[in-house]
Design a protein around this motif. Structure first.
Motif, PDB file in Angstrom:
ATOM      1  N   GLU A 118      36.717  44.301  44.614  1.00  9.01           N
ATOM      2  CA  GLU A 118      36.698  43.160  44.402  1.00  9.01           C
ATOM      3  C   GLU A 118      37.788  42.584  43.091  1.00  9.01           C
ATOM      4  O   GLU A 118      36.937  43.263  42.074  1.00  9.01           O
ATOM      5  CB  GLU A 118      36.017  41.955  44.269  1.00  9.01           C
ATOM      6  N   HIS A 119      38.835  41.626  42.713  1.00  5.24           N
ATOM      7  CA  HIS A 119      39.291  41.584  41.631  1.00  5.24           C
ATOM      8  C   HIS A 119      39.849  40.351  41.167  1.00  5.24           C
ATOM      9  O   HIS A 119      40.561  40.166  42.319  1.00  5.24           O
ATOM     10  CB  HIS A 119      40.702  42.793  41.126  1.00  5.24           C
ATOM     11  N   HIS A 120      39.969  39.966  40.182  1.00  2.00           N
ATOM     12  CA  HIS A 120      40.651  38.112  39.949  1.00  2.00           C
ATOM     13  C   HIS A 120      40.524  38.346  38.067  1.00  2.00           C
ATOM     14  O   HIS A 120      40.108  39.197  37.477  1.00  2.00           O
ATOM     15  CB  HIS A 120      39.766  37.472  40.905  1.00  2.00           C
ATOM     16  N   ASP A 121      41.492  37.486  38.283  1.00  2.00           N
ATOM     17  CA  ASP A 121      41.904  37.334  36.483  1.00  2.00           C
ATOM     18  C   ASP A 121      41.562  35.134  36.554  1.00  2.00           C
ATOM     19  O   ASP A 121      41.162  35.040  37.134  1.00  2.00           O
ATOM     20  CB  ASP A 121      43.717  37.413  36.935  1.00  2.00           C
ATOM     21  N   HIS A 122      41.159  35.156  35.417  1.00  2.00           N
ATOM     22  CA  HIS A 122      40.911  33.670  34.765  1.00  2.00           C
ATOM     23  C   HIS A 122      41.974  32.395  34.938  1.00  2.00           C
ATOM     24  O   HIS A 122      42.856  33.073  32.927  1.00  2.00           O
ATOM     25  CB  HIS A 122      40.154  33.678  33.834  1.00  2.00           C
ATOM     26  N   ILE A 164      51.212  40.437  39.885  1.00  2.00           N
ATOM     27  CA  ILE A 164      51.726  40.211  38.739  1.00  2.00           C
ATOM     28  C   ILE A 164      50.860  41.296  38.661  1.00  2.00           C
ATOM     29  O   ILE A 164      50.955  42.209  37.545  1.00  2.00           O
ATOM     30  CB  ILE A 164      50.349  39.110  38.305  1.00  2.00           C
ATOM     31  N   GLU A 165      49.978  41.524  39.346  1.00  2.69           N
ATOM     32  CA  GLU A 165      48.856  43.034  39.608  1.00  2.69           C
ATOM     33  C   GLU A 165      49.778  44.354  39.303  1.00  2.69           C
ATOM     34  O   GLU A 165      50.149  45.086  39.265  1.00  2.69           O
ATOM     35  CB  GLU A 165      48.060  43.249  40.747  1.00  2.69           C
ATOM     36  N   LYS A 166      51.046  44.116  40.563  1.00  7.78           N
ATOM     37  CA  LYS A 166      52.000  45.041  40.674  1.00  7.78           C
ATOM     38  C   LYS A 166      52.679  45.484  39.574  1.00  7.78           C
ATOM     39  O   LYS A 166      53.294  46.379  39.005  1.00  7.78           O
ATOM     40  CB  LYS A 166      53.034  44.907  41.511  1.00  7.78           C
ATOM     41  N   LEU A 167      53.199  44.156  39.013  1.00  4.59           N
ATOM     42  CA  LEU A 167      53.587  44.508  37.868  1.00  4.59           C
ATOM     43  C   LEU A 167      53.227  45.154  36.704  1.00  4.59           C
ATOM     44  O   LEU A 167      53.710  45.661  35.601  1.00  4.59           O
ATOM     45  CB  LEU A 167      54.795  43.012  37.015  1.00  4.59           C
ATOM     46  N   GLN A 168      51.919  44.240  36.312  1.00  3.80           N
ATOM     47  CA  GLN A 168      50.811  45.396  35.062  1.00  3.80           C
ATOM     48  C   GLN A 168      51.293  46.967  35.218  1.00  3.80           C
ATOM     49  O   GLN A 168      51.316  47.545  34.628  1.00  3.80           O
ATOM     50  CB  GLN A 168      49.878  44.982  35.290  1.00  3.80           C
ATOM     51  N   GLN A 169      50.806  47.174  36.155  1.00  2.00           N
ATOM     52  CA  GLN A 169      51.316  48.957  36.866  1.00  2.00           C
ATOM     53  C   GLN A 169      52.388  49.598  36.723  1.00  2.00           C
ATOM     54  O   GLN A 169      52.351  50.296  35.899  1.00  2.00           O
ATOM     55  CB  GLN A 169      51.169  49.231  38.727  1.00  2.00           C
ATOM     56  N   THR A 197      40.910  50.018  33.733  1.00  2.00           N
ATOM     57  CA  THR A 197      40.650  48.136  33.854  1.00  2.00           C
ATOM     58  C   THR A 197      41.642  47.521  33.287  1.00  2.00           C
ATOM     59  O   THR A 197      42.221  46.951  32.537  1.00  2.00           O
ATOM     60  CB  THR A 197      39.170  48.188  34.020  1.00  2.00           C
ATOM     61  N   HIS A 198      42.158  46.307  33.919  1.00  2.00           N
ATOM     62  CA  HIS A 198      42.236  45.270  32.882  1.00  2.00           C
ATOM     63  C   HIS A 198      41.550  43.295  33.002  1.00  2.00           C
ATOM     64  O   HIS A 198      41.137  43.366  34.152  1.00  2.00           O
ATOM     65  CB  HIS A 198      43.482  44.935  33.285  1.00  2.00           C
ATOM     66  N   LYS A 199      42.170  42.787  32.286  1.00  2.00           N
ATOM     67  CA  LYS A 199      41.408  40.729  32.441  1.00  2.00           C
ATOM     68  C   LYS A 199      42.767  40.451  31.717  1.00  2.00           C
ATOM     69  O   LYS A 199      43.919  41.057  30.350  1.00  2.00           O
ATOM     70  CB  LYS A 199      39.942  40.661  31.687  1.00  2.00           C
TER      71      LYS A 199
END
Ligand SMILES: [Zn+2]
Ligand SMILES: [Zn+2]
Ligand SMILES: [Zn+2]
Length: 143
Positions: free
Chosen positions: A91-95, A112-117, A129-131
């Motif tokens: 599971e993953h989430h941001d804050h 956002i996740e896709k863009l980061q990728q 990993t990322h935050k």
């Protein structure tokens, strides 16, 4: 899910050759019973309410152990405090972090996740990993 985490931690403790202790079990109970982003201090207060014999240092060390065992994730929101949250497998989430009251909103956003990728790929970078933390003022504090 709670049971799976307990099991995961017990296995970890056994693999490390540590003895399981009542105090640690109680700290684990308190940790899993809360679902927010707890600082060591906050967890300590919860634990102390149930067993005043448990010291701050024990809670501190035990949280580090939870993180090592992969059942807790250490997070920093830029206020110098370490906080911990449970991590669910896969599971993953941001804050979103409020800089006035310290409240934390979780979010997930696929775009956002896709863009980061994509950004990482542009640089030939492999993300492990990322935050992502957005700082600002929450709806309550904006009123
Ligand atoms: Zn993310
Ligand atoms: Zn706020
Ligand atoms: Zn979170």
């Amino acid at each position: 899910m709670k049971r799976a985490k307990k099991k995961q931690f017990q296995d970890f403790v056994a693999a490390k050759g540590l003895k399981s202790t009542r105090q640690r079990d109680l700290i684990l109970e308190c940790f899993l019973a809360s679902d927010s982003h707890l600082s060591t201090e906050e967890l300590y207060l919860k634990v102390r309410a149930k067993n005043p014999a448990i010291g701050f240092a024990t809670v501190y060390r035990t949280l580090k152990l939870f993180a090592e065992a992969g059942i807790a994730r250490e997070i920093h929101f830029g206020d110098g405090q370490s906080r911990y949250e449970h991590v669910a497998e896969g599971e993953h989430h941001d804050h979103l972090v409020c800089t006035r009251c310290g409240s934390v909103q979780e979010f997930e956003n696929e775009a956002i996740e896709k863009l980061q990728q994509e950004v990482a790929e542009q640089f030939g970078f492999k993300v492990e990993t990322h935050k992502l933390e957005l700082y600002g003022i929450c709806p309550k504090c904006r009123k």
